[in-house]
Enzyme design. Structure first.
Site, PDB file in Angstrom:
ATOM      1  N   GLY A  10      10.101  45.422  66.909  1.00  0.00           N
ATOM      2  CA  GLY A  10       9.938  45.056  65.507  1.00  0.00           C
ATOM      3  C   GLY A  10       8.573  44.459  65.226  1.00  0.00           C
ATOM      4  O   GLY A  10       7.734  44.300  66.119  1.00  0.00           O
ATOM      5  N   GLN A  11       8.363  44.085  63.969  1.00  0.00           N
ATOM      6  CA  GLN A  11       7.052  43.579  63.544  1.00  0.00           C
ATOM      7  C   GLN A  11       6.595  42.376  64.355  1.00  0.00           C
ATOM      8  O   GLN A  11       5.481  42.355  64.891  1.00  0.00           O
ATOM      9  CB  GLN A  11       7.106  43.156  62.075  1.00  0.00           C
ATOM     10  CG  GLN A  11       7.411  44.264  61.089  1.00  0.00           C
ATOM     11  CD  GLN A  11       7.415  43.712  59.681  1.00  0.00           C
ATOM     12  OE1 GLN A  11       6.368  43.460  59.099  1.00  0.00           O
ATOM     13  NE2 GLN A  11       8.596  43.514  59.117  1.00  0.00           N
ATOM     14  N   THR A  58      18.298  43.290  59.749  1.00  0.00           N
ATOM     15  CA  THR A  58      17.524  42.821  58.593  1.00  0.00           C
ATOM     16  C   THR A  58      17.627  43.717  57.367  1.00  0.00           C
ATOM     17  O   THR A  58      16.937  43.467  56.377  1.00  0.00           O
ATOM     18  CB  THR A  58      16.042  42.679  58.975  1.00  0.00           C
ATOM     19  OG1 THR A  58      15.549  43.954  59.428  1.00  0.00           O
ATOM     20  CG2 THR A  58      15.845  41.639  60.069  1.00  0.00           C
ATOM     21  N   TYR A 117      23.597  39.303  54.737  1.00  0.00           N
ATOM     22  CA  TYR A 117      22.467  39.068  55.637  1.00  0.00           C
ATOM     23  C   TYR A 117      22.230  37.573  55.838  1.00  0.00           C
ATOM     24  O   TYR A 117      22.206  37.072  56.966  1.00  0.00           O
ATOM     25  CB  TYR A 117      21.205  39.735  55.083  1.00  0.00           C
ATOM     26  CG  TYR A 117      19.934  39.321  55.795  1.00  0.00           C
ATOM     27  CD1 TYR A 117      19.733  39.634  57.132  1.00  0.00           C
ATOM     28  CD2 TYR A 117      18.934  38.606  55.130  1.00  0.00           C
ATOM     29  CE1 TYR A 117      18.572  39.247  57.788  1.00  0.00           C
ATOM     30  CE2 TYR A 117      17.776  38.223  55.778  1.00  0.00           C
ATOM     31  CZ  TYR A 117      17.593  38.542  57.102  1.00  0.00           C
ATOM     32  OH  TYR A 117      16.445  38.149  57.750  1.00  0.00           O
ATOM     33  N   LYS A 121      22.958  35.353  59.283  1.00  0.00           N
ATOM     34  CA  LYS A 121      21.833  34.650  59.898  1.00  0.00           C
ATOM     35  C   LYS A 121      22.127  33.150  59.998  1.00  0.00           C
ATOM     36  O   LYS A 121      21.761  32.505  60.976  1.00  0.00           O
ATOM     37  CB  LYS A 121      20.542  34.893  59.111  1.00  0.00           C
ATOM     38  CG  LYS A 121      19.975  36.298  59.260  1.00  0.00           C
ATOM     39  CD  LYS A 121      19.555  36.622  60.687  1.00  0.00           C
ATOM     40  CE  LYS A 121      18.324  35.885  61.109  1.00  0.00           C
ATOM     41  NZ  LYS A 121      17.911  36.243  62.499  1.00  0.00           N
ATOM     42  N   TRP A 142       9.536  36.803  53.904  1.00  0.00           N
ATOM     43  CA  TRP A 142       8.687  37.911  53.434  1.00  0.00           C
ATOM     44  C   TRP A 142       7.741  38.405  54.531  1.00  0.00           C
ATOM     45  O   TRP A 142       6.543  38.570  54.321  1.00  0.00           O
ATOM     46  CB  TRP A 142       7.899  37.496  52.194  1.00  0.00           C
ATOM     47  CG  TRP A 142       8.706  37.095  51.005  1.00  0.00           C
ATOM     48  CD1 TRP A 142      10.017  36.711  50.969  1.00  0.00           C
ATOM     49  CD2 TRP A 142       8.249  37.014  49.642  1.00  0.00           C
ATOM     50  NE1 TRP A 142      10.390  36.399  49.687  1.00  0.00           N
ATOM     51  CE2 TRP A 142       9.329  36.579  48.846  1.00  0.00           C
ATOM     52  CE3 TRP A 142       7.022  37.268  49.028  1.00  0.00           C
ATOM     53  CZ2 TRP A 142       9.235  36.394  47.472  1.00  0.00           C
ATOM     54  CZ3 TRP A 142       6.918  37.076  47.657  1.00  0.00           C
ATOM     55  CH2 TRP A 142       8.017  36.648  46.887  1.00  0.00           C
TER      56      TRP A 142
END
Length: 276
Positions: A10-11, A58, A117, A121, A142
């Site tokens: 992932g990012q 996500t 979500y 979490k 974000w």
């Protein structure tokens, strides 16, 4: 020290691997964090000291109709890692808040997620706090980078394809450049000790609406697409988003000695890194 980065494709995971080249990086195909036995064996066999859990479900809208999967990844997976990691850095979200505040959210503020979500979490956060030996939870917001699916890449794509787009202007928060969060995590790791355990907030500095963010992306990317402000009611989604989710970062800055960049400067570094 042996470090495991889950959610490594992932990012945030990809940015962490640049900074921690000796870390073991896993995606869901390499390690199923929802399988407690698999987690136990992996941690023991690889002599893992610290886990950075970037793995998460996500897909905010898809989660509304897929509670079971979201719960497995965001709650069960987090609990399994908490049970077996000596030290755990767990990434969470601003979506644990309902957005009704009129000032940046502190770590001690009441949580009230609006959708599946955020709910799952939050369950993950509580599982980590209840089961981990030594854990730091970092709520962020974000998140974007040049990798994966995110708002920056979507806006750049639409900006190249269209003459104008409408973007929500009545939801406020702060963008977070994944590379900046990764740097912060590397600075936190050596300072992980019981007295520093707990929940922290991290994003870039400042605040904006999604409309402001989109407008700045177009400007910095040299795109001529016109961004028009619209309301949340004009862009209905399956999941409700918090109207305001700016995070107060005082605690993380003071505890770990961090300096955090303004969101516009961070965006510029991200966009310009593409040409390097």
């Amino acid at each position: 020290m042996k470090i495991l980065v889950t959610g490594g494709t992932g990012q945030l995971g990809l940015e962490l691997i640049k900074l921690l080249p000796d870390a073991i990086c896993t995606g869901s195909k390499d390690l199923d964090i929802t399988n407690q036995d698999a987690v136990r064996k992996f941690v023991i066999q690889n002599d893992i000291d610290t886990v950075i859990n970037c793995a998460a479900y996500t897909a905010v809208d898809a989660a509304e109709n897929d509670y079971a999967t979201a719960k497995q990844v965001n709650f069960v997976g987090a609990k399994n890692l908490a049970n077996w990691a000596q030290n755990l850095i767990h990434i969470s979200t601003d979506y644990v808040f309902d957005g009704a505040a009129n000032r940046p959210y502190r770590e001690t503020d009441t949580v009230h997620p609006l959708g599946v979500y955020g709910t799952t979490k939050l369950m993950g956060e509580r599982a980590v706090l209840a089961n981990a030996r030594n854990a730091i939870i970092i709520r962020t917001s974000w998140l974007y980078s040049l990798n994966g699916k995110n708002f920056l890449k979507t806006m750049q794509r639409l900006g190249a394809e269209k003459k104008s787009i409408g973007v929500v202007a009545d939801q406020f928060g702060t963008p977070t450049y994944a590379a900046d969060l990764a740097v912060a995590i590397t600075k936190i790791i050596p300072q992980m000790k019981p007295e520093n355990a707990g929940i922290y907030h991290f994003s870039n500095e400042g605040q904006c609406s999604w409309y402001d963010f989109a407008s700045e992306i177009m400007k910095q990317s040299g795109l001529q697409c016109r961004v028009e402000p619209i309301t949340t009611s004009q862009y209905p989604t399956p999941a409700r988003r918090p109207q305001y989710s700016v995070l107060d970062k005082t605690k993380i800055k003071n505890t770990f000695g961090l300096e955090i960049s303004d969101w516009k400067n961070a965006l510029a570094r991200c966009i310009n890194s593409k040409t390097k």
